[in-house]
Design an enzyme around this catalytic site. Structure first.
Site, mmCIF file in Angstrom:
data_model
loop_
_atom_site.group_PDB
_atom_site.id
_atom_site.type_symbol
_atom_site.label_atom_id
_atom_site.label_comp_id
_atom_site.label_asym_id
_atom_site.label_seq_id
_atom_site.Cartn_x
_atom_site.Cartn_y
_atom_site.Cartn_z
ATOM 1 N N GLY A 1 6.545 -3.730 -18.635
ATOM 2 C CA GLY A 1 5.128 -3.741 -18.390
ATOM 3 C C GLY A 1 4.175 -3.173 -19.396
ATOM 4 N N PHE B 1 -16.615 2.068 -10.859
ATOM 5 C CA PHE B 1 -15.124 2.230 -10.076
ATOM 6 C C PHE B 1 -15.229 3.443 -9.403
ATOM 7 C CE2 PHE B 1 -11.003 0.103 -10.215
ATOM 8 C CZ PHE B 1 -11.667 -1.127 -10.424
ATOM 9 N N GLN C 1 -0.464 6.662 -3.075
ATOM 10 C CA GLN C 1 -1.665 6.133 -2.791
ATOM 11 C C GLN C 1 -2.066 5.041 -2.042
ATOM 12 O OE1 GLN C 1 -4.310 4.357 -6.070
ATOM 13 N NE2 GLN C 1 -5.363 6.345 -5.623
ATOM 14 N N HIS D 1 -4.319 2.097 -1.024
ATOM 15 C CA HIS D 1 -5.701 1.561 -1.422
ATOM 16 C C HIS D 1 -6.561 1.254 -0.235
ATOM 17 C CE1 HIS D 1 -8.313 -1.054 -3.663
ATOM 18 N NE2 HIS D 1 -8.118 -0.743 -4.668
ATOM 19 N N LEU E 1 -3.743 -7.152 -2.412
ATOM 20 C CA LEU E 1 -4.973 -6.524 -2.831
ATOM 21 C C LEU E 1 -5.990 -6.967 -2.920
ATOM 22 C CD1 LEU E 1 -5.707 -3.350 -4.263
ATOM 23 C CD2 LEU E 1 -5.341 -4.468 -6.222
ATOM 24 N N THR F 1 -9.348 -6.062 -5.204
ATOM 25 C CA THR F 1 -9.674 -5.028 -6.049
ATOM 26 C C THR F 1 -10.889 -4.294 -5.769
ATOM 27 O OG1 THR F 1 -10.378 -4.703 -8.390
ATOM 28 C CG2 THR F 1 -10.800 -6.781 -7.366
ATOM 29 N N GLU F 2 -10.648 -2.889 -6.217
ATOM 30 C CA GLU F 2 -11.882 -1.960 -6.358
ATOM 31 C C GLU F 2 -13.031 -2.512 -6.834
ATOM 32 O OE1 GLU F 2 -10.526 2.166 -5.960
ATOM 33 O OE2 GLU F 2 -12.270 2.636 -7.513
ATOM 34 N N ARG G 1 -10.354 7.148 -3.853
ATOM 35 C CA ARG G 1 -9.525 6.240 -2.644
ATOM 36 C C ARG G 1 -9.093 6.905 -1.514
ATOM 37 N NH1 ARG G 1 -6.414 2.357 -7.303
ATOM 38 N NH2 ARG G 1 -8.052 1.073 -7.687
ATOM 39 N N HIS H 1 -0.267 1.450 -2.434
ATOM 40 C CA HIS H 1 -0.747 0.521 -3.688
ATOM 41 C C HIS H 1 -0.105 1.244 -4.966
ATOM 42 C CE1 HIS H 1 -3.226 -1.268 -6.497
ATOM 43 N NE2 HIS H 1 -3.798 -0.142 -6.874
ATOM 44 N N GLU I 1 3.973 4.048 -14.780
ATOM 45 C CA GLU I 1 4.183 4.529 -13.268
ATOM 46 C C GLU I 1 5.406 5.514 -12.893
ATOM 47 O OE1 GLU I 1 2.271 1.495 -10.800
ATOM 48 O OE2 GLU I 1 2.928 2.635 -8.760
ATOM 49 N N ARG J 1 -4.933 9.281 -7.671
ATOM 50 C CA ARG J 1 -5.416 8.491 -9.008
ATOM 51 C C ARG J 1 -6.827 7.724 -8.713
ATOM 52 N NH1 ARG J 1 -5.107 3.231 -10.784
ATOM 53 N NH2 ARG J 1 -3.749 2.507 -9.103
ATOM 54 N N LEU K 1 -3.885 1.727 -15.791
ATOM 55 C CA LEU K 1 -3.650 1.085 -17.012
ATOM 56 C C LEU K 1 -3.822 2.064 -18.164
ATOM 57 C CD1 LEU K 1 -5.361 -2.422 -16.353
ATOM 58 C CD2 LEU K 1 -3.141 -1.623 -15.647
HETATM 59 C C1 LIG Z 1 -2.111 -5.761 -7.358
HETATM 60 C C2 LIG Z 1 -2.326 -4.469 -8.440
HETATM 61 C C3 LIG Z 1 -3.619 -4.272 -8.933
HETATM 62 C C4 LIG Z 1 -3.605 -3.369 -9.935
HETATM 63 N N1 LIG Z 1 -4.835 -3.105 -10.241
HETATM 64 C C5 LIG Z 1 -5.102 -2.062 -11.385
HETATM 65 C C6 LIG Z 1 -6.250 -2.017 -12.170
HETATM 66 O O1 LIG Z 1 -7.177 -2.746 -12.188
HETATM 67 N N2 LIG Z 1 -6.132 -0.998 -12.954
HETATM 68 C C7 LIG Z 1 -5.286 -0.001 -13.100
HETATM 69 O O2 LIG Z 1 -5.860 0.974 -13.917
HETATM 70 N N3 LIG Z 1 -4.315 -0.140 -12.370
HETATM 71 C C8 LIG Z 1 -4.174 -1.055 -11.523
HETATM 72 N N4 LIG Z 1 -2.899 -1.287 -10.949
HETATM 73 C C9 LIG Z 1 -1.970 -0.301 -11.065
HETATM 74 C C10 LIG Z 1 -1.304 -0.638 -12.505
HETATM 75 O O3 LIG Z 1 -1.239 -1.998 -12.493
HETATM 76 C C11 LIG Z 1 0.350 -0.136 -12.464
HETATM 77 O O4 LIG Z 1 0.339 1.317 -12.210
HETATM 78 C C12 LIG Z 1 0.876 -0.520 -13.829
HETATM 79 O O5 LIG Z 1 0.528 -1.715 -14.286
HETATM 80 C C13 LIG Z 1 2.420 -0.058 -13.999
HETATM 81 O O6 LIG Z 1 2.740 -0.201 -15.441
HETATM 82 P P1 LIG Z 1 4.324 0.010 -15.863
HETATM 83 O O7 LIG Z 1 4.250 -0.425 -17.059
HETATM 84 O O8 LIG Z 1 4.400 1.496 -15.625
HETATM 85 O O9 LIG Z 1 5.240 -0.699 -14.881
HETATM 86 P P2 LIG Z 1 5.353 -2.231 -14.511
HETATM 87 O O10 LIG Z 1 4.455 -3.058 -15.054
HETATM 88 O O11 LIG Z 1 5.774 -2.377 -13.131
HETATM 89 O O12 LIG Z 1 6.616 -2.733 -15.180
HETATM 90 C C14 LIG Z 1 8.021 -2.242 -14.910
HETATM 91 C C15 LIG Z 1 8.924 -2.987 -15.816
HETATM 92 O O13 LIG Z 1 10.212 -2.414 -15.630
HETATM 93 C C16 LIG Z 1 11.325 -3.314 -15.593
HETATM 94 N N5 LIG Z 1 12.190 -2.913 -14.830
HETATM 95 C C17 LIG Z 1 12.283 -2.188 -13.497
HETATM 96 N N6 LIG Z 1 13.504 -1.908 -13.188
HETATM 97 C C18 LIG Z 1 14.377 -2.241 -13.956
HETATM 98 C C19 LIG Z 1 15.712 -2.452 -14.272
HETATM 99 N N7 LIG Z 1 16.596 -1.884 -13.134
HETATM 100 N N8 LIG Z 1 16.211 -2.796 -15.310
HETATM 101 C C20 LIG Z 1 15.460 -3.507 -16.220
HETATM 102 N N9 LIG Z 1 14.218 -3.510 -16.123
HETATM 103 C C21 LIG Z 1 13.688 -3.039 -15.105
HETATM 104 C C22 LIG Z 1 10.510 -4.692 -14.703
HETATM 105 O O14 LIG Z 1 11.362 -5.782 -15.140
HETATM 106 C C23 LIG Z 1 9.152 -4.360 -15.432
HETATM 107 O O15 LIG Z 1 9.111 -5.109 -17.090
HETATM 108 C C24 LIG Z 1 -2.744 -2.186 -10.113
HETATM 109 C C25 LIG Z 1 -1.559 -2.401 -9.474
HETATM 110 C C26 LIG Z 1 -1.244 -3.434 -8.550
HETATM 111 C C27 LIG Z 1 0.054 -3.511 -7.838
#
Ligand SMILES: Cc1cc2nc3c(=O)[nH]c(=O)nc-3n(C[C@H](O)[C@H](O)[C@H](O)COP(=O)(O)OP(=O)(O)OC[C@H]3O[C@@H](n4cnc5c(N)ncnc54)[C@H](O)[C@@H]3O)c2cc1C
Length: 566
Positions: A12, A113, A229, A231, A241, A243-244, A275, A342, A366, A377, A383
């Site tokens: 991610g 926001f 959290q 939402h 969701l 969005t906010e 939130r 959320h 996260e 948060r 992000l």
């Molecule tokens: C619908 C939605 C809308 C959102 N909108 C916003 C926004 O507008 N602004 C904001 O700031 N935040 C927003 N958030 C929150 C934010 O998007 C997330 O907190 C953030 O993107 C998490 O990113 P990350 O890189 O930590 O994890 P993720 O993007 O969840 O990526 C996790 C990664 O880990 C990998 N993984 C997990 N377990 C394993 C395993 N066992 N083996 C191999 N790979 C694994 C997955 O394949 C993935 O690639 C939103 C969240 C959601 C759900």
């Protein structure tokens, strides 16, 4: 056996940003993801990313808003780093090709926001996560000589060498079922949150707490786990969701009497209070009988207040969600929403460079808890968190790798994990289905560990989680094959979810006060004297002793706790 300087679990935003930084730091990098990288949950992020870019803004104002949003549980040293480095990070994204929305004078546009004292959210319509994730993925391809991608590989365990340092993982190629040891000088967990512990949730099916549980199982402390959290605006039927950004653009909340009830709860910020405050207000209206819909369990979000042209341009994704999932044209009529799970503020405890208590193991995004979000948060700060601390973890892991030789990587665990998977596949169909246990877990958490909590409900939740843990030991799967056997991976994920759930419930029972997202009806006040501290959860190496509770101090630099009003 492949081995790399820096091995990142998760692709991610946190994982990809870490990979880019580590590659630029000269390391041989690998990134593992159980799904194709651009299908990570980050792709769903909608509303935007915060940074004090406006000349009239100041990062200190962003930091103060974040501290206040956290209900003073966030660590202020980490918050200062995140907010002061935000403008540069957003400009970096812009320079590598993220097409942020611009205003009529050609400058980056910013939207309002929740919990922010001025407009400071940069955005790409309501697909901000997708826009950033795809640009970062292009960057990884540009660095393909340094970055190996294990796409659709599932990590089952973390490895430690004889000194307890993390030195790689065991992973399964989802396509073939082949298992391998991936060795590393450093591992960065970027596995995302644990939203699937709840049902419904806004989080994708893949968000199952894998990294949280894997770190916990090797002895790393988890922190702030009680802080979940809700939402304020998720669809009543399925938890999707809205969005906010909608409220940022001017949408309002109405109860069954047509009142803009936020006037009572947050007269200054109204719908754009933080939130936790808005979700509680909505839940109170519903509990007091002023909900809307046949079951009176919803609230109206009225987006018709936003000019139709603007909605179609800046909120186009939720126009589609409204039509496809609720049969509502949000440009013409209100849509029914309610608070829904959320985000998890807690996670694997790290310092400001992403380092955990285990040498060689980092965490960012996260999955981690730095803690910049504390009790709650602010929207669009996640992000930012993924990118700032993803980058820092990548840089630090690369620097550490440059100063060390490849550790001795133990191989025994490979056989153990292969046997563990074979045993799941061989289970007789006498226990419960994995999916049934998961559903009961989600509904239990959503009932008892939600916006309002009390001791009795939390104890019920804990007993249920423990029973489900027992039952999961014999839970069966249908697919006995090796190719794309998602069924067996689902059984492993269930174990991660149950560990995450237990840590959440135990922390929520422990915190006998109300702060941020934790509202205890039996302890309705915030109690700084007793509880201005983090709750840390650890377990012994074999997990036999269950979760152990300890505390750590909150770092305060410039903002003393005060009463929180919006
Ligand atoms: C619908 C939605 C809308 C959102 N909108 C916003 C926004 O507008 N602004 C904001 O700031 N935040 C927003 N958030 C929150 C934010 O998007 C997330 O907190 C953030 O993107 C998490 O990113 P990350 O890189 O930590 O994890 P993720 O993007 O969840 O990526 C996790 C990664 O880990 C990998 N993984 C997990 N377990 C394993 C395993 N066992 N083996 C191999 N790979 C694994 C997955 O394949 C993935 O690639 C939103 C969240 C959601 C759900």
């Amino acid at each position: 056996m492949p081995a790399h300087d820096v091995l990142i679990i998760g692709a991610g935003l946190a994982g990809q940003r870490a990979a880019l930084a580590a590659a630029q730091g000269g390391a041989d990098v690998a990134i593992v993801s159980k799904v194709h990288p651009v299908r990570s949950h980050s792709v769903a992020a909608a509303g935007g990313i915060n940074a004090a870019i406006n000349v009239a803004d100041d990062w200190r104002s962003h930091a103060y808003d974040t501290v206040k949003g956290s209900d003073f549980l966030g660590d202020q040293d980490a918050i200062e780093i995140m907010c002061s480095q935000a403008p540069k990070e957003v400009m970096h994204l812009e320079h590598i090709g993220v097409t942020f929305h611009r205003n009529d004078s050609g400058e980056l546009d910013l939207r309002a926001f929740g919990g922010a004292s001025m407009k400071r959210t940069a955005y790409v319509a309501d697909i901000t996560g997708q826009a950033i994730l795809h640009v970062l993925y292009e960057q990884l391809m540009k660095h393909h000589e340094q970055v190996t991608r294990y796409e659709e590989w599932f990590v089952t365990s973390l490895l430690q060498d004889e000194n307890g340092c993390c030195c790689g993982v065991i992973a399964r190629d989802v396509r073939s079922g082949q298992m391998d040891v991936l060795g590393a000088k450093n591992v960065i967990l970027a596995c995302g949150g644990a939203g699937q512990v709840y049902s419904p949730t806004t989080n994708a099916l893949i968000v199952t707490g894998d990294g949280i549980a894997q770190a916990y199982r090797v002895g790393a402390p988890l922190m702030d786990m009680e802080m979940i959290q809700y939402h304020p605006t998720t669809l009543v039927e399925n938890g999707l969701l809205i969005t906010e950004g909608a409220r940022g653009e001017g949408a309002v909340l109405l109860n069954s009497e047509g009142e803009r009830f936020m006037e009572k709860y947050a007269p200054n910020k109204m719908e754009l209070a933080s939130r936790d405050v808005v979700s509680r207000a909505e839940q109170t209206e519903i509990l007091e009988g002023r909900g809307v819909g046949a079951r009176k369990d919803g609230i109206y979000l009225d987006i018709t207040k936003v000019p139709r042209k603007r909605t179609l341009e800046a909120l186009r994704e939720i126009v589609n969600i409204g039509k496809d999932f609720a049969g509502v044209d949000i440009t013409r009529e209100p849509i029914m929403i309610r608070p829904g799970q959320h985000y998890i503020m807690g996670g694997v405890k790290t310092d400001v460079n992403g380092a955990t208590s285990i040498e060689g193991l980092y965490a960012a995004g996260e999955v981690a808890c730095v803690s910049v979000h504390g009790g709650n948060r602010l929207g669009a700060n996640s992000l930012l968190d993924t990118l700032i601390f993803g980058r820092r973890a990548g840089e630090h892991a690369a620097a550490r790798a440059a100063q060390m030789a490849m550790p001795q990587i133990p191989q025994a665990r490979l056989g153990e994990d292969m046997a563990m998977i074979d045993a799941i596949i061989a289970r007789p169909h006498t226990g419960r289905r994995v999916s049934e246990i998961k559903q009961e877990l989600g509904e239990t958490m959503n009932k008892y560990v939600a916006v309002y909590r009390d001791e009795e409900g939390l104890r019920t939740a804990h007993e249920t989680v423990r029973r489900l843990k027992d039952e999961s030991g014999s839970a069966y799967v249908d697919d006995r094959g090796t190719v794309f056997n998602q069924d067996v991976l689902g059984a492993i994920e269930l174990g991660y979810m149950l560990d995450s759930a237990e840590a959440i419930v135990v922390s929520a029972i422990e915190r006998k006060e109300s702060r941020g997202a934790q509202f205890r009806t039996d302890f309705p006040e915030r109690d700084d004297e007793q509880w201005l501290k983090h709750i840390d959860i650890t377990t012994s190496a074999d997990g036999a002793g269950g979760p152990q509770v300890s505390y750590s101090p909150v770092t305060i630099t410039q903002w003393q706790p005060e009463e929180r009003k919006y």
